[in-house]
Scaffold this motif. Structure first.
Motif, PDB file in Angstrom:
ATOM      1  N   GLU A 154      64.317  72.026  21.863  1.00 28.02           N
ATOM      2  CA  GLU A 154      64.320  72.705  20.563  1.00 28.02           C
ATOM      3  C   GLU A 154      64.965  71.831  19.493  1.00 28.02           C
ATOM      4  OE1 GLU A 154      65.864  76.889  18.508  1.00 28.02           O
ATOM      5  OE2 GLU A 154      65.882  76.660  20.699  1.00 28.02           O
ATOM      6  N   ALA A 155      66.088  71.203  19.838  1.00 26.30           N
ATOM      7  CA  ALA A 155      66.740  70.316  18.878  1.00 26.30           C
ATOM      8  C   ALA A 155      65.876  69.091  18.596  1.00 26.30           C
ATOM      9  CB  ALA A 155      68.104  69.887  19.407  1.00 26.30           C
ATOM     10  N   SER A 156      65.181  68.612  19.612  1.00 27.68           N
ATOM     11  CA  SER A 156      64.299  67.460  19.416  1.00 27.68           C
ATOM     12  C   SER A 156      63.174  67.796  18.456  1.00 27.68           C
ATOM     13  CB  SER A 156      63.707  67.007  20.756  1.00 27.68           C
ATOM     14  OG  SER A 156      64.680  66.395  21.566  1.00 27.68           O
ATOM     15  N   ARG A 157      62.575  68.979  18.633  1.00 29.08           N
ATOM     16  CA  ARG A 157      61.488  69.374  17.735  1.00 29.08           C
ATOM     17  C   ARG A 157      61.970  69.426  16.295  1.00 29.08           C
ATOM     18  NH1 ARG A 157      60.752  74.145  21.456  1.00 29.08           N
ATOM     19  NH2 ARG A 157      59.760  73.235  23.299  1.00 29.08           N
ATOM     20  N   ALA A 158      63.154  69.978  16.078  1.00 29.64           N
ATOM     21  CA  ALA A 158      63.686  70.097  14.721  1.00 29.64           C
ATOM     22  C   ALA A 158      63.978  68.726  14.128  1.00 29.64           C
ATOM     23  CB  ALA A 158      64.950  70.949  14.737  1.00 29.64           C
ATOM     24  N   ALA A 159      64.559  67.846  14.920  1.00 27.21           N
ATOM     25  CA  ALA A 159      64.959  66.535  14.412  1.00 27.21           C
ATOM     26  C   ALA A 159      63.764  65.634  14.144  1.00 27.21           C
ATOM     27  CB  ALA A 159      65.897  65.861  15.414  1.00 27.21           C
ATOM     28  N   LEU A 160      62.741  65.750  14.984  1.00 26.14           N
ATOM     29  CA  LEU A 160      61.616  64.833  14.924  1.00 26.14           C
ATOM     30  C   LEU A 160      60.386  65.413  14.234  1.00 26.14           C
ATOM     31  CD1 LEU A 160      61.908  63.463  18.571  1.00 26.14           C
ATOM     32  CD2 LEU A 160      62.897  62.495  16.486  1.00 26.14           C
ATOM     33  N   GLY A 161      60.477  66.688  13.807  1.00 23.62           N
ATOM     34  CA  GLY A 161      59.355  67.314  13.124  1.00 23.62           C
ATOM     35  C   GLY A 161      58.178  67.572  14.042  1.00 23.62           C
ATOM     36  N   LEU A 162      58.453  68.072  15.239  1.00 24.36           N
ATOM     37  CA  LEU A 162      57.414  68.298  16.240  1.00 24.36           C
ATOM     38  C   LEU A 162      57.196  69.783  16.467  1.00 24.36           C
ATOM     39  CD1 LEU A 162      58.614  65.706  18.922  1.00 24.36           C
ATOM     40  CD2 LEU A 162      56.811  65.384  17.215  1.00 24.36           C
ATOM     41  N   SER A 163      56.023  70.105  16.984  1.00 24.19           N
ATOM     42  CA  SER A 163      55.744  71.460  17.445  1.00 24.19           C
ATOM     43  C   SER A 163      55.857  71.486  18.965  1.00 24.19           C
ATOM     44  CB  SER A 163      54.330  71.878  17.030  1.00 24.19           C
ATOM     45  OG  SER A 163      53.366  71.110  17.731  1.00 24.19           O
ATOM     46  N   ALA A 164      55.847  72.691  19.536  1.00 23.07           N
ATOM     47  CA  ALA A 164      55.929  72.802  20.994  1.00 23.07           C
ATOM     48  C   ALA A 164      54.753  72.110  21.668  1.00 23.07           C
ATOM     49  CB  ALA A 164      55.993  74.270  21.395  1.00 23.07           C
ATOM     50  N   ALA A 165      53.622  72.039  20.978  1.00 14.43           N
ATOM     51  CA  ALA A 165      52.446  71.371  21.548  1.00 14.43           C
ATOM     52  C   ALA A 165      52.636  69.864  21.658  1.00 14.43           C
ATOM     53  CB  ALA A 165      51.215  71.671  20.706  1.00 14.43           C
ATOM     54  N   GLN A 166      53.667  69.346  21.006  1.00 17.31           N
ATOM     55  CA  GLN A 166      53.927  67.909  21.031  1.00 17.31           C
ATOM     56  C   GLN A 166      55.111  67.536  21.921  1.00 17.31           C
ATOM     57  OE1 GLN A 166      54.132  67.894  16.587  1.00 17.31           O
ATOM     58  NE2 GLN A 166      52.823  66.073  16.750  1.00 17.31           N
ATOM     59  N   ASP A 167      55.433  68.379  22.863  1.00 13.95           N
ATOM     60  CA  ASP A 167      56.580  68.104  23.726  1.00 13.95           C
ATOM     61  C   ASP A 167      56.397  66.842  24.559  1.00 13.95           C
ATOM     62  OD1 ASP A 167      58.045  70.180  22.753  1.00 13.95           O
ATOM     63  OD2 ASP A 167      57.915  71.447  24.540  1.00 13.95           O
ATOM     64  N   GLY A 168      55.169  66.372  24.681  1.00  7.76           N
ATOM     65  CA  GLY A 168      54.963  65.096  25.358  1.00  7.76           C
ATOM     66  C   GLY A 168      55.686  63.957  24.659  1.00  7.76           C
ATOM     67  N   GLU A 169      55.858  64.067  23.331  1.00 10.94           N
ATOM     68  CA  GLU A 169      56.582  63.052  22.585  1.00 10.94           C
ATOM     69  C   GLU A 169      58.061  63.046  22.984  1.00 10.94           C
ATOM     70  OE1 GLU A 169      55.235  60.901  20.556  1.00 10.94           O
ATOM     71  OE2 GLU A 169      53.223  61.752  20.407  1.00 10.94           O
ATOM     72  N   ILE A 170      58.595  64.234  23.261  1.00  8.10           N
ATOM     73  CA  ILE A 170      59.990  64.333  23.700  1.00  8.10           C
ATOM     74  C   ILE A 170      60.144  63.709  25.079  1.00  8.10           C
ATOM     75  CG2 ILE A 170      61.870  65.942  24.209  1.00  8.10           C
ATOM     76  CD1 ILE A 170      60.546  67.895  22.234  1.00  8.10           C
ATOM     77  N   GLU A 171      59.151  63.911  25.935  1.00  7.84           N
ATOM     78  CA  GLU A 171      59.185  63.308  27.271  1.00  7.84           C
ATOM     79  C   GLU A 171      59.169  61.789  27.169  1.00  7.84           C
ATOM     80  OE1 GLU A 171      55.881  65.019  29.301  1.00  7.84           O
ATOM     81  OE2 GLU A 171      56.677  67.066  29.177  1.00  7.84           O
ATOM     82  N   ARG A 172      58.449  61.260  26.209  1.00  5.13           N
ATOM     83  CA  ARG A 172      58.453  59.808  26.000  1.00  5.13           C
ATOM     84  C   ARG A 172      59.857  59.325  25.654  1.00  5.13           C
ATOM     85  NH1 ARG A 172      53.048  58.178  22.454  1.00  5.13           N
ATOM     86  NH2 ARG A 172      51.595  58.133  24.212  1.00  5.13           N
ATOM     87  N   ASN A 173      60.533  60.047  24.769  1.00  3.82           N
ATOM     88  CA  ASN A 173      61.889  59.648  24.400  1.00  3.82           C
ATOM     89  C   ASN A 173      62.844  59.740  25.580  1.00  3.82           C
ATOM     90  OD1 ASN A 173      61.093  59.103  21.804  1.00  3.82           O
ATOM     91  ND2 ASN A 173      62.021  60.926  20.892  1.00  3.82           N
ATOM     92  N   ALA A 174      62.651  60.733  26.429  1.00  2.00           N
ATOM     93  CA  ALA A 174      63.513  60.879  27.601  1.00  2.00           C
ATOM     94  C   ALA A 174      63.400  59.682  28.536  1.00  2.00           C
ATOM     95  CB  ALA A 174      63.162  62.168  28.349  1.00  2.00           C
ATOM     96  N   ALA A 175      62.254  59.018  28.516  1.00  6.44           N
ATOM     97  CA  ALA A 175      61.985  57.916  29.447  1.00  6.44           C
ATOM     98  C   ALA A 175      62.161  56.540  28.816  1.00  6.44           C
ATOM     99  CB  ALA A 175      60.563  58.057  29.993  1.00  6.44           C
ATOM    100  N   LEU A 176      62.850  56.450  27.697  1.00 11.03           N
ATOM    101  CA  LEU A 176      62.933  55.174  26.984  1.00 11.03           C
ATOM    102  C   LEU A 176      63.551  54.054  27.820  1.00 11.03           C
ATOM    103  CD1 LEU A 176      63.924  56.257  23.361  1.00 11.03           C
ATOM    104  CD2 LEU A 176      61.864  55.034  24.058  1.00 11.03           C
ATOM    105  N   TYR A 177      64.463  54.399  28.728  1.00 14.12           N
ATOM    106  CA  TYR A 177      65.104  53.351  29.527  1.00 14.12           C
ATOM    107  C   TYR A 177      64.228  52.878  30.691  1.00 14.12           C
ATOM    108  CZ  TYR A 177      69.565  54.413  27.194  1.00 14.12           C
ATOM    109  OH  TYR A 177      70.564  54.595  26.276  1.00 14.12           O
ATOM    110  N   THR A 178      63.283  53.679  31.090  1.00 14.32           N
ATOM    111  CA  THR A 178      62.533  53.371  32.320  1.00 14.32           C
ATOM    112  C   THR A 178      61.037  53.177  32.111  1.00 14.32           C
ATOM    113  OG1 THR A 178      62.281  55.751  32.767  1.00 14.32           O
ATOM    114  CG2 THR A 178      64.198  54.630  33.738  1.00 14.32           C
TER     115      THR A 178
END
Length: 248
Positions: free
Chosen positions: A49-73
């Motif tokens: 939820e915080a990611s969507r607010a900060a990055l201007g995303l909708s719930a349909a774009q949660d794949g973008e949040i998953e990309r950020n979660a994997a930045l190290y790997t």
């Protein structure tokens, strides 16, 4: 000459490079802030939820949040192949061959909200962060990038002509002294002119392709305009500002 491109919101997935190594990127002076931002994005990804607010995303774009979660790997790919969209389609760097491809690899760079400055071959993962993103509890990205990015760009501009194709929000991350800026306008039959929005990117992509692959080494805005005109583009010049004029 350096042709500085804006990034794109859309990024190609995957890649065949190793995970992100910040110390392998251009401009080691930027490593500290890059590391901070990567860590902040990975941490933020734990709160969708915080990611969507900060990055201007909708719930349909949660794949973008998953990309950020994997930045190290996540696997990496050269920056010039990571970004997609209208400008990059018009640039069509994959179709360049031989000396033209080599010149493009040396001349093209990308202004990034996450990495500051990337050369074409710098290996990066897919991510989501825009120049206008608002990370929780942190100053705006322009306030954070300008003190460290501006000196890097100024040093480059001392030795090479920079053609700055960044959009306004990315140009605000750090100005470049002496750079050549580019606008696109559409001209109606009656002479009225209006700014071009969506297709602005396509025309800038075409200009980037011409400049990236030319044998010429322009030293000023007049020489850049001459190269564009030889390629069939209608270009006007006012000091260091070029205007591409297209039919409405």
């Amino acid at each position: 000459m350096i042709v500085l491109l804006p990034p794109s919101e859309t990024k190609r997935a995957g890649g065949d490079g190793p995970p992100l190594q910040l110390d392998a990127l251009t401009a080691p002076e930027l490593t500290g802030l890059r590391a901070e931002l990567v860590a902040e994005l990975v941490g933020l990804a734990a709160d969708p939820e915080a990611s969507r607010a900060a990055l201007g995303l909708s719930a349909a774009q949660d794949g973008e949040i998953e990309r950020n979660a994997a930045l190290y790997t996540a696997p990496t790919a050269p920056a010039i192949h990571r970004y997609t969209g209208v400008l990059y389609e018009a640039l069509d760097v994959d179709s360049l061959r031989g000396a033209s491809a080599a010149r493009a690899g040396a001349r093209l760079a990308v202004g990034s909200a996450l990495f500051g400055l990337l050369r074409a071959t710098d290996p990066v993962p897919a991510y989501r962060l825009s120049a206008t993103s608002k990370l929780p509890g942190r100053p705006g990205l322009a306030r954070r990038w300008r003190p460290v990015l501006e000196p890097v760009l100024a040093e480059i501009a001392e030795s090479e002509l920079v053609v700055d194709l960044r959009s306004g929000s990315y140009a605000a991350l750090a100005p470049i002294p002496g750079s050549v800026s580019v606008d696109v306008v559409a001209e109606h039959a009656d002479g009225r002119r209006v700014s071009v929005s969506h297709f602005n990117k396509a025309h800038k992509g075409r200009l980037a392709r011409v400049l990236a692959s030319t044998r010429a080494e322009p030293g000023d805005a007049a020489a850049v305009a001459a190269i564009a005109r030889r390629a069939g583009m209608r270009v006007e010049r006012d000091d260091r500002r070029l205007t591409i004029v297209v039919d409405a």
